[in-house]
Scaffold this active site. Structure first.
Site, PDB file in Angstrom:
ATOM      1  N   ASP A   1      21.185   5.178 -40.453  1.00  0.00           N
ATOM      2  CA  ASP A   1      21.137   4.823 -41.883  1.00  0.00           C
ATOM      3  C   ASP A   1      20.841   6.109 -42.661  1.00  0.00           C
ATOM      4  O   ASP A   1      20.485   7.142 -42.081  1.00  0.00           O
ATOM      5  CB  ASP A   1      20.043   3.776 -42.141  1.00  0.00           C
ATOM      6  CG  ASP A   1      20.013   3.304 -43.598  1.00  0.00           C
ATOM      7  OD1 ASP A   1      21.083   3.219 -44.230  1.00  0.00           O
ATOM      8  OD2 ASP A   1      18.908   3.045 -44.127  1.00  0.00           O
ATOM      9  N   SER A   2      20.950   6.008 -43.966  1.00  0.00           N
ATOM     10  CA  SER A   2      20.579   7.145 -44.815  1.00  0.00           C
ATOM     11  C   SER A   2      19.063   7.360 -44.781  1.00  0.00           C
ATOM     12  O   SER A   2      18.586   8.465 -45.023  1.00  0.00           O
ATOM     13  CB  SER A   2      21.010   6.857 -46.250  1.00  0.00           C
ATOM     14  OG  SER A   2      20.435   5.627 -46.652  1.00  0.00           O
TER      15      SER A   2
ATOM     16  N   GLY B   1      23.918   5.596 -51.749  1.00  0.00           N
ATOM     17  CA  GLY B   1      24.492   4.800 -52.846  1.00  0.00           C
ATOM     18  C   GLY B   1      25.000   5.636 -53.999  1.00  0.00           C
ATOM     19  O   GLY B   1      25.781   5.155 -54.820  1.00  0.00           O
TER      20      GLY B   1
ATOM     21  N   CYS C   1      23.932   0.556 -42.392  1.00  0.00           N
ATOM     22  CA  CYS C   1      23.944   0.958 -43.794  1.00  0.00           C
ATOM     23  C   CYS C   1      25.195   0.338 -44.411  1.00  0.00           C
ATOM     24  O   CYS C   1      26.319   0.670 -43.998  1.00  0.00           O
ATOM     25  CB  CYS C   1      24.004   2.485 -43.872  1.00  0.00           C
ATOM     26  SG  CYS C   1      24.223   3.129 -45.534  1.00  0.00           S
ATOM     27  N   ASN C   2      24.992  -0.576 -45.331  1.00  0.00           N
ATOM     28  CA  ASN C   2      26.150  -1.239 -45.961  1.00  0.00           C
ATOM     29  C   ASN C   2      27.015  -0.230 -46.704  1.00  0.00           C
ATOM     30  O   ASN C   2      28.237  -0.319 -46.704  1.00  0.00           O
ATOM     31  CB  ASN C   2      25.678  -2.298 -46.963  1.00  0.00           C
ATOM     32  CG  ASN C   2      25.018  -3.482 -46.303  1.00  0.00           C
ATOM     33  OD1 ASN C   2      25.637  -4.515 -46.088  1.00  0.00           O
ATOM     34  ND2 ASN C   2      23.742  -3.359 -45.973  1.00  0.00           N
TER      35      ASN C   2
ATOM     36  N   GLU D   1      11.749   2.832 -49.507  1.00  0.00           N
ATOM     37  CA  GLU D   1      11.374   4.021 -48.729  1.00  0.00           C
ATOM     38  C   GLU D   1       9.873   4.291 -48.873  1.00  0.00           C
ATOM     39  O   GLU D   1       9.168   4.515 -47.892  1.00  0.00           O
ATOM     40  CB  GLU D   1      12.142   5.267 -49.215  1.00  0.00           C
ATOM     41  CG  GLU D   1      13.595   5.343 -48.792  1.00  0.00           C
ATOM     42  CD  GLU D   1      13.805   5.836 -47.353  1.00  0.00           C
ATOM     43  OE1 GLU D   1      13.036   6.690 -46.891  1.00  0.00           O
ATOM     44  OE2 GLU D   1      14.749   5.339 -46.711  1.00  0.00           O
TER      45      GLU D   1
ATOM     46  N   CYS E   1      22.036  -4.298 -48.844  1.00  0.00           N
ATOM     47  CA  CYS E   1      21.585  -2.947 -48.524  1.00  0.00           C
ATOM     48  C   CYS E   1      20.468  -3.145 -47.512  1.00  0.00           C
ATOM     49  O   CYS E   1      19.575  -3.982 -47.725  1.00  0.00           O
ATOM     50  CB  CYS E   1      21.052  -2.256 -49.780  1.00  0.00           C
ATOM     51  SG  CYS E   1      20.166  -0.722 -49.415  1.00  0.00           S
ATOM     52  N   THR E   2      20.521  -2.393 -46.425  1.00  0.00           N
ATOM     53  CA  THR E   2      19.562  -2.640 -45.343  1.00  0.00           C
ATOM     54  C   THR E   2      18.125  -2.277 -45.720  1.00  0.00           C
ATOM     55  O   THR E   2      17.185  -2.661 -45.025  1.00  0.00           O
ATOM     56  CB  THR E   2      19.991  -1.891 -44.061  1.00  0.00           C
ATOM     57  OG1 THR E   2      20.183  -0.503 -44.382  1.00  0.00           O
ATOM     58  CG2 THR E   2      21.263  -2.467 -43.493  1.00  0.00           C
ATOM     59  N   HIS E   3      17.949  -1.545 -46.815  1.00  0.00           N
ATOM     60  CA  HIS E   3      16.588  -1.271 -47.295  1.00  0.00           C
ATOM     61  C   HIS E   3      15.944  -2.531 -47.900  1.00  0.00           C
ATOM     62  O   HIS E   3      14.721  -2.655 -47.919  1.00  0.00           O
ATOM     63  CB  HIS E   3      16.600  -0.192 -48.389  1.00  0.00           C
ATOM     64  CG  HIS E   3      16.693   1.206 -47.868  1.00  0.00           C
ATOM     65  ND1 HIS E   3      17.854   1.760 -47.406  1.00  0.00           N
ATOM     66  CD2 HIS E   3      15.745   2.179 -47.761  1.00  0.00           C
ATOM     67  CE1 HIS E   3      17.635   3.019 -47.036  1.00  0.00           C
ATOM     68  NE2 HIS E   3      16.359   3.294 -47.241  1.00  0.00           N
TER      69      HIS E   3
HETATM   70  N1  DGL Z   1      20.490   1.375 -46.541  1.00  0.00           N
HETATM   71  C1  DGL Z   1      21.738   1.688 -47.142  1.00  0.00           C
HETATM   72  C2  DGL Z   1      22.609   0.473 -47.331  1.00  0.00           C
HETATM   73  O1  DGL Z   1      22.508  -0.462 -46.567  1.00  0.00           O
HETATM   74  C3  DGL Z   1      21.829   2.540 -48.355  1.00  0.00           C
HETATM   75  C4  DGL Z   1      20.694   3.141 -49.021  1.00  0.00           C
HETATM   76  C5  DGL Z   1      21.105   4.378 -49.784  1.00  0.00           C
HETATM   77  O2  DGL Z   1      21.650   4.273 -50.897  1.00  0.00           O
HETATM   78  O3  DGL Z   1      20.914   5.456 -49.226  1.00  0.00           O
HETATM   79  O4  DGL Z   1      23.439   0.451 -48.193  1.00  0.00           O
END
Ligand code: DGL
Length: 264
Positions: free
Chosen positions: A9-10, A42, A74-75, A152, A185-187
């Site tokens: 992921d990012s 993103g 990460c979507n 985060e 978004c996985t966050h």
């Molecule tokens: N966790 C990521 C997702 O699922 C993106 C977060 C980011 O923008 O870095 O989209």
């Protein structure tokens, strides 16, 4: 040798997917890779994300990490770059896409929301996903990168900035009749209980973590991959930038573009 699953992921968002995979397959070898030098994805261009994933593949190869399954948790990266990188690797690559289909299936009001990064809400992949799976259900799109920052900070400091979260959600002005909100978004599952509280539990939140874990499990049996039972191995963390206040033991690495821009 145990199957090696790398989750990418990012940032730390992919840990929400990792957790679901580990719950199903506790004894595999796991590594977790965050490209936090470019966080948030993103706000990155599609080409930048493709280049970073190609650089990740080169890193895996150059270190002979023997990754069997690479989960792009990460979507944003999955919706914008997954198809582009598949031809460059023999590793099984599993992506994460917003749970539009199950959300439409359970919506009673027939109006759902997708809460994701701006890059995911604007991607052609997401538009196709919605037109394929939303028949008869309206899908409203809400993009935020600030929620990524809040998640985060929560992960690394255990402190939730509730005021900032409330401000973001208030500014997003999610439509009243929406009864299901896709966390695309996985966050965002890290913020799920706080988001749910904000809407006074009126909205069902749904994400793709469990579905991805099932997909990984079925790939393992399809490919005849094995894992040892017994003691769990420690998770190896890689990151592309240092993280203040993190308790994690992280190996800092540099991702470099292997293929000059314009040549792929
Ligand atoms: N966790 C990521 C997702 O699922 C993106 C977060 C980011 O923008 O870095 O989209």
């Amino acid at each position: 040798m145990s199957v090696h699953i790398m989750v990418f992921d990012s940032g730390i968002g992919g840990t929400t997917v990792l957790e679901q995979i580990q719950a199903l397959i506790p004894n595999a070898d796991y590594s977790y890779f965050m490209d936090n030098a470019l966080l948030p994805y993103g706000s990155q261009s599609q080409q930048t994300i493709i280049d970073r994933l190609l650089a990740l593949l080169c890193f895996i190869e150059s270190r002979a990490l023997q990754v069997d399954i690479l989960v792009i948790a990460c979507n944003t990266a999955s919706t914008s770059a997954l198809e582009a990188i598949r031809p460059y690797t023999n590793i099984e690559v599993v992506g994460v896409v917003p749970a539009i289909k199950p959300a439409c299936a359970i919506s009673k009001s027939k109006h759902i929301g997708l809460l994701a990064t701006p890059s995911t809400t604007k991607s052609r992949y997401t538009a196709n996903l919605i037109s394929t799976h939303s028949q008869g259900t309206r899908v409203s799109l809400y993009g935020s990168t600030t929620l990524v920052e809040i998640a985060e900070a929560l992960f690394h400091t255990q402190i939730l900035n509730e005021a900032k979260l409330a401000k973001v959600l208030s500014d997003l002005a999610i439509a009243e009749e929406i009864d299901v909100l896709v966390l695309g978004c996985t966050h965002f599952p890290l913020l799920a209980s706080a988001i749910s509280n904000y809407y006074k539990q009126r909205i069902i939140l749904i994400d793709s973590g469990k579905a991805i874990a099932k997909r990984v499990e079925s790939l393992i049996s399809l490919r005849g991959l094995t894992f040892t039972t017994g003691k769990k191995k420690p998770l190896h963390y890689y990151a592309t930038a240092p993280i203040c206040h993190s308790q994690l033991s992280i190996e800092l690495i540099t991702l470099t573009d292997q293929i000059p821009r314009g040549n792929h």
